[in-house]
Design a protein around this motif. Sequence first.
Motif, PDB file in Angstrom:
ATOM      1  N   VAL A 233       0.835  -1.193   0.000  1.00  0.00           N
ATOM      2  CA  VAL A 233       0.000   0.000   0.000  1.00  0.00           C
ATOM      3  C   VAL A 233       0.874   1.249   0.000  1.00  0.00           C
ATOM      4  O   VAL A 233       0.646   2.199  -0.761  1.00  0.00           O
ATOM      5  CB  VAL A 233      -0.956   0.009   1.207  1.00  0.00           C
ATOM      6  N   ALA A 234       1.897   1.241   0.832  1.00  0.00           N
ATOM      7  CA  ALA A 234       2.802   2.399   0.902  1.00  0.00           C
ATOM      8  C   ALA A 234       3.535   2.602  -0.426  1.00  0.00           C
ATOM      9  O   ALA A 234       3.728   3.746  -0.871  1.00  0.00           O
ATOM     10  CB  ALA A 234       3.803   2.204   2.039  1.00  0.00           C
ATOM     11  N   GLU A 235       3.929   1.506  -1.069  1.00  0.00           N
ATOM     12  CA  GLU A 235       4.606   1.591  -2.369  1.00  0.00           C
ATOM     13  C   GLU A 235       3.690   2.237  -3.404  1.00  0.00           C
ATOM     14  O   GLU A 235       4.106   3.116  -4.164  1.00  0.00           O
ATOM     15  CB  GLU A 235       5.017   0.200  -2.849  1.00  0.00           C
ATOM     16  N   LEU A 236       2.452   1.772  -3.446  1.00  0.00           N
ATOM     17  CA  LEU A 236       1.515   2.311  -4.433  1.00  0.00           C
ATOM     18  C   LEU A 236       1.178   3.768  -4.116  1.00  0.00           C
ATOM     19  O   LEU A 236       1.055   4.595  -5.029  1.00  0.00           O
ATOM     20  CB  LEU A 236       0.246   1.460  -4.489  1.00  0.00           C
ATOM     21  N   ASP A 237       1.038   4.080  -2.839  1.00  0.00           N
ATOM     22  CA  ASP A 237       0.818   5.477  -2.449  1.00  0.00           C
ATOM     23  C   ASP A 237       1.900   6.377  -3.047  1.00  0.00           C
ATOM     24  O   ASP A 237       1.608   7.425  -3.647  1.00  0.00           O
ATOM     25  CB  ASP A 237       0.838   5.612  -0.924  1.00  0.00           C
ATOM     26  N   GLU A 238       3.139   5.988  -2.881  1.00  0.00           N
ATOM     27  CA  GLU A 238       4.244   6.805  -3.360  1.00  0.00           C
ATOM     28  C   GLU A 238       4.306   6.815  -4.885  1.00  0.00           C
ATOM     29  O   GLU A 238       4.588   7.840  -5.498  1.00  0.00           O
ATOM     30  CB  GLU A 238       5.572   6.309  -2.790  1.00  0.00           C
ATOM     31  N   ALA A 239       4.024   5.654  -5.516  1.00  0.00           N
ATOM     32  CA  ALA A 239       4.084   5.580  -6.975  1.00  0.00           C
ATOM     33  C   ALA A 239       3.038   6.500  -7.619  1.00  0.00           C
ATOM     34  O   ALA A 239       3.331   7.190  -8.608  1.00  0.00           O
ATOM     35  CB  ALA A 239       3.880   4.142  -7.442  1.00  0.00           C
ATOM     36  N   LEU A 240       1.831   6.522  -7.084  1.00  0.00           N
ATOM     37  CA  LEU A 240       0.795   7.384  -7.649  1.00  0.00           C
ATOM     38  C   LEU A 240       1.094   8.854  -7.387  1.00  0.00           C
ATOM     39  O   LEU A 240       0.869   9.708  -8.258  1.00  0.00           O
ATOM     40  CB  LEU A 240      -0.578   7.008  -7.072  1.00  0.00           C
ATOM     41  N   ALA A 241       1.605   9.160  -6.206  1.00  0.00           N
ATOM     42  CA  ALA A 241       1.980  10.548  -5.925  1.00  0.00           C
ATOM     43  C   ALA A 241       3.118  10.994  -6.833  1.00  0.00           C
ATOM     44  O   ALA A 241       3.127  12.123  -7.331  1.00  0.00           O
ATOM     45  CB  ALA A 241       2.373  10.699  -4.454  1.00  0.00           C
TER      46      ALA A 241
END
Length: 265
Positions: A233-241
């Motif tokens: 979840v944290a990885e995807l959060d950063e990737a989308l940001a």
Amino acid sequence: MSELKAKHRAMWAQGDYAALAREVIPELGASLVEACDLRPGQRVLDVAAGTGNAAIPAALTGADVVASDLTPELLKAGQAVAAQRGAHLNWEVADAEAMPFKDAEFDVVMSCVGVMFAPNHQAAADELVRVTRSGGTIALLNWTPEGFIGQMFATMKPYAPPPPPGAQPPPRWGDPDHVKALFGDRVEDFTATHRTVRIDRFKTPEEFRDYFKAFYGPTIAVYRNIADAPERVAELDEALAALARSHLGEEGMDWEYLLVTARKI
């Protein structure tokens, strides 16, 4: 209804697509309707109409419009919007790959970032052609693979469940060669134009990400798929940001789409 269709229906019922269509991309439907050059009394079908982003402005031209979608919740939300705007049209639950309409029933068949999400592209294209009368118009507005939304789907793909066999990526409908091949020699006067829409709704990359996490069905579904893996979840959060950060300027973001028009032979 097949398990796949049920999953698609449930995905689009999540979040609040009506708010997203109203707050983020309201002008897309009007752009598609303008390209169709509608006239009062024409029979018009909006395929995968969602909440009526294109169907409602089409109805306001005086055309006789049917808005069809697989997800009843979206149609219900669209009916409320239509009532507010004084638009009169018909709303019908329908699968874009197997529509309950007669051959050659419509003068204009259109779709605004809708039919692109049907998993079987050829089946959907065949239906678009089938229900259009000879000499009638097919008009589509689709996100491109290389544009922001296409990149967003590519960013989410590693975190999403594997697609079912035969399913094709939605942004391929934004590739002119792919769309032309789907229609083949059944249409003429095929035109495909790349355009962009300015999105000024989001002031920070995180605001964009959190909005789509809350409102956009496909993004919600991807996050639910990894809900038990906080590091993912944290990885995807950063990737989308990071994706939004690479596109966001002082005046917003430009999202690319492909506008296609063709005439059925």
